[in-house]
Every structure is written in C-alpha cells, then in structure tokens.
Design an enzyme around this catalytic site. Structure first.
Site, mmCIF file in Angstrom:
data_model
loop_
_atom_site.group_PDB
_atom_site.id
_atom_site.type_symbol
_atom_site.label_atom_id
_atom_site.label_comp_id
_atom_site.label_asym_id
_atom_site.label_seq_id
_atom_site.Cartn_x
_atom_site.Cartn_y
_atom_site.Cartn_z
ATOM 1 N N GLY A 32 1.193 -1.027 -0.214
ATOM 2 C CA GLY A 32 0.133 0.079 0.262
ATOM 3 C C GLY A 32 0.853 1.144 0.215
ATOM 4 N N ASP B 73 0.314 -8.704 1.530
ATOM 5 C CA ASP B 73 -0.797 -8.301 1.357
ATOM 6 C C ASP B 73 -1.827 -9.190 0.085
ATOM 7 O OD1 ASP B 73 -2.102 -5.862 -0.205
ATOM 8 O OD2 ASP B 73 -0.413 -4.746 0.345
ATOM 9 N N PHE C 176 0.478 -2.464 9.005
ATOM 10 C CA PHE C 176 -0.170 -1.776 8.317
ATOM 11 C C PHE C 176 -1.547 -1.776 7.432
ATOM 12 C CE2 PHE C 176 4.468 -0.681 7.295
ATOM 13 C CZ PHE C 176 4.840 0.560 6.979
ATOM 14 N N SER D 225 -4.153 6.917 13.776
ATOM 15 C CA SER D 225 -3.930 7.498 13.012
ATOM 16 C C SER D 225 -5.425 9.160 13.996
ATOM 17 C CB SER D 225 -6.417 7.031 12.713
ATOM 18 O OG SER D 225 -6.111 7.980 11.736
ATOM 19 N N ALA D 226 -4.901 10.339 13.839
ATOM 20 C CA ALA D 226 -4.959 11.160 14.676
ATOM 21 C C ALA D 226 -6.829 10.941 14.801
ATOM 22 C CB ALA D 226 -4.417 12.090 13.874
ATOM 23 N N TYR E 146 -14.370 3.612 10.681
ATOM 24 C CA TYR E 146 -12.820 3.550 11.313
ATOM 25 C C TYR E 146 -12.086 3.536 12.232
ATOM 26 C CZ TYR E 146 -8.276 4.404 9.364
ATOM 27 O OH TYR E 146 -7.330 5.267 9.180
ATOM 28 N N LYS F 106 -9.660 1.373 14.797
ATOM 29 C CA LYS F 106 -8.611 1.854 15.259
ATOM 30 C C LYS F 106 -8.169 2.390 16.757
ATOM 31 C CE LYS F 106 -6.472 2.377 10.709
ATOM 32 N NZ LYS F 106 -5.414 1.089 11.132
ATOM 33 N N PHE G 292 -0.763 11.965 11.245
ATOM 34 C CA PHE G 292 -1.106 13.058 10.941
ATOM 35 C C PHE G 292 -2.154 12.173 9.043
ATOM 36 C CE2 PHE G 292 -2.653 14.818 14.344
ATOM 37 C CZ PHE G 292 -2.178 14.452 15.871
ATOM 38 N N ASN G 293 -2.116 13.692 8.395
ATOM 39 C CA ASN G 293 -2.185 13.288 7.048
ATOM 40 C C ASN G 293 -0.684 13.059 6.040
ATOM 41 O OD1 ASN G 293 -4.457 14.732 8.796
ATOM 42 N ND2 ASN G 293 -5.579 14.837 6.811
ATOM 43 N N ARG H 228 -5.182 20.797 8.513
ATOM 44 C CA ARG H 228 -4.730 19.061 8.875
ATOM 45 C C ARG H 228 -3.532 19.087 8.635
ATOM 46 N NH1 ARG H 228 -8.819 19.380 9.406
ATOM 47 N NH2 ARG H 228 -10.986 18.040 9.091
#
Ligand SMILES: NC(=O)c1ccc[n+]([C@@H]2O[C@H](COP(=O)([O-])OP(=O)(O)OC[C@H]3O[C@@H](n4cnc5c(N)ncnc54)[C@H](O)[C@@H]3O)[C@@H](O)[C@H]2O)c1
Length: 334
Positions: free
Chosen positions: A10, A31, A80, A124-125, A148, A152, A177-178, A230
């Site tokens: 990914g 994967d 991941f 994830s944030a 989602y 997490k 973050f992003n 962001r």
C-alpha cells in the site's frame, strides 16, 4: 533482521519498505491487493536495488500468517494492512470491523503462536475525536467519531491489554496525521483504486485533467481562510519515522502511542495554492457545504516523537506537492 510488513504494497507500506531496506532491514511483505497493485512489488525492488520476499494473501488467514512468520524467521511486525476510508466505514461498518479488527486478531494470534512480541501499528489521529485542545498530544482523550476510528481504537486497546498481560510485548502505536506526497524517484506514490477520497490524489487528478474541479467541503469554518486545516506530513518523513519506531521497539517494552506529524496546520486553500505554484497548474475549485463528520482543524504535538524516537519531519509543503505531481504517471489508473 527480518521484519514482516502487513499491507506492505500500500501507499505508506511501500514507502516505508524503501526506508527500511536503506536502513539495512530484510523485509517480507504480505498483502491481498484489495487496495494496491502487484506492480508495486517491482517498483519497490527497483528502487531498493534488491529482491524483496512477497507473500500474497489475506491477514485473516491466520495459518498463512503463522507459516509466513515461521518460515522467514520474523523478529518484528509493522502492521499497515487495513481499510481506511471514513465515509465507506460509515456505510459498511461490519466490513471495517472484519477487515481491521479481525485481521489484527488473526495476526496477533499468529505472533503469539510463534513467540514474536514486537509490533508497530498504523493508527491515526482520528482516534482523538473532537479536539478538547490543540495541538493534540498523546494524552488527549480518545473518542472515535466514526467506525473507521473505532476500529483503530479497538486495535490500540487490544495491543495495550497484550502489553499489560506480558512484559515481553512491545507495541508502538503510531498515530499518523495526514500523509501526502511520494517517493522522490516518481516511481512510487499514492495510487488509490477508483475516485480518490483523499485531497492530494484528487488534486493530482484535477491538475491532470481526469477530474473537472476540486470540491472544497466547507469554506466557513473559523479557520485562517475558512477552509479545514490539517497537519500534512510527507510520506517519506513518515517512512523514516517507522525506521526510528522499529529501533525504539527493539530497545523498549510496553505500549507506547506516538504522534507522527509536523506540528503545523495547513488549510485546504493553502495546500491548493502551494500545489498550483510548484506545478504551474490552475486548479478549478467548487466551494461546497461542509461534510458531516469533518473537523474544522487539528494538528499534532510532536515533541514525544522527537524525545523518544529522535525523529522529526524535515520536508515541507512544496516537497509534498511536487513529489505527488511527479508521481502522477503511476498514481492515476486509466
Ligand atoms: N493514508 C492515510 O491518510 C492514513 C492516515 C492514518 C492512518 N492510516 C493507516 O495506515 C495504514 C496504511 O495506510 P495506506 O494509506 O498505506 O493504505 P493503503 O490502502 O494504501 O494500504 C493498505 C494495504 O493493506 C492491504 N490490505 C488491506 N486489507 C488487507 C488484508 N485483510 N490482508 C492483507 N492485506 C490487506 C491493501 O491491499 C493495501 O495494499 C492503514 O492501516 C491506515 O488505516 C493511513
């Protein structure tokens, strides 16, 4: 030292693979190609300059995962693999619990069976939910606001329980973050299947003429210019953060949550203007209404990563935009 990367083909996994090979690790990628293409393996090998072991399969197949861990003498795992589209998770929550939580249970069972107790997890944030203060630090209360995010949080908590149950476990939960941008070669990038749900791949497709205009969801927030803000981080910096996290994992024990961001907030319009500047392309915009569930602004406190991992982001917004544009030939599925 052999490391398993689940979801290694990914976007973030493939970039991390390059950084880990450069740091001297031997990798096994697993994967199921639900959101990536087989050609990524060749691209990783080409950039890395060496063959990489690859296993095609689904993480929920615990026997396959166990065999992969055993046959390859794996010492640690970076996890991941998962589904990541917030909107899709609202529509199909059980698919998200099945793929994200069930995958993680299957992986952890296989790790326990093989006495492997070292894991880095892609969180994830989004687990912080509605900001009670900014920047988010790792002690900010967690409260996911969509399925989602809840997957997490579940996985984070499973890992915490595991670390509490046995002091030999080390779980490093990286709260991204992003992530945006691409490898400097232009031969690796973010290549989502279908219409992109993230801003940067969407921008690249508008600039290339595949999509008509960029929809900006909300221009009346109480932010600098009214659009959402962001903390964008270059995927290469994020990849290097995993190298540092792996080194930390092998010298520490217990459960640790660490933000990976830049500590800076950027608005959608600021990102678009930077993209236009570095690519010399004009981006047509549609200012539309706010999207349910979007937060006005958030960004990371990054001192924990600096203190524990001796890592900090180095690349700037121009690097992010230019590299995303330079990878357009491999990131757009025609
Ligand atoms: N990209 C982001 O903006 C972002 C932000 C925060 C957290 N994350 C998390 O980071 C991780 C990686 O994100 P990404 O952007 O590289 O996503 P991605 O979709 O590009 O990569 C995930 C990979 O996992 C594989 N996969 C999914 N389910 C699988 C399964 N059951 N068995 C085997 N392989 C499976 C997919 O085929 C894909 O190659 C995800 O867990 C995601 O939730 C991503």
């Amino acid at each position: 030292m052999n490391i398993l990367l689940t979801g290694g083909c990914g976007y973030i996994g493939s970039h991390t693979a390059i950084s880990l090979v450069n740091a001297g690790y031997d990798l096994i990628l697993l994967d199921n190609f639900s959101n990536s293409e087989t050609c990524v393996i060749d691209r990783i090998q080409k950039i890395a300059g060496k063959p990489i072991i690859f296993v095609e399969g689904d993480l929920r197949d615990s026997n396959l995962v166990s065999k992969t861990l055993k046959d390859n003498n794996i010492r640690g795992v970076i996890h991941f693999a998962g589904l990541k589209a917030v909107g899709e998770s609202v529509k199909n929550p059980i698919d998200y619990f099945d793929n994200n939580v069930q995958c993680s249970i299957s992986l952890l069972q296989a790790m326990i069976k093989n006495n492997i107790k070292k894991i880095v997890f892609s969180s994830s944030a989004t687990v912080y939910g509605i900001p009670q203060y900014l920047p988010y630090d790792e002690n900010h209360p967690t409260s996911a606001i969509n399925p989602y995010g809840r997957t997490k949080l579940h996985i984070e908590e499973m890992l915490k329980d595991l670390a509490n149950s046995d002091p030999e476990w080390t779980s490093i939960v990286l709260r991204y973050f992003n992530p945006v941008g691409a490898h400097k070669s232009g031969n690796l990038g973010e290549a989502p299947k279908g219409i992109p749900s993230n801003l940067m791949p969407y921008l690249v497709q508008v600039a290339s003429g595949y999509l008509g205009a960029l929809n900006i969801f909300g221009s009346d927030y109480g932010t600098r210019d009214g659009t959402g803000e962001r903390d964008y981080i270059h995927v290469t910096d994020l990849a290097e953060g995993h190298v540092a996290a792996l080194q930390f994992m092998f010298r520490e024990q217990g459960w640790h949550a660490i933000n990976l961001g830049t500590g800076k907030s950027t608005s959608v319009l600021e990102l678009v203007h930077t993209f236009e500047k570095v690519t010399n392309k004009k981006i047509p915009l549609n200012l539309t209404s706010r999207r349910a569930g979007d937060l006005p602004a958030y960004f990371a406190k990054v001192s924990k990563a600096k203190n524990l991992l001796n890592w900090e982001a180095k690349l700037n917004l121009e690097d992010m935009c230019l590299s995303a544009w330079q990878s357009r030939k491999i990131s757009i599925h025609e």
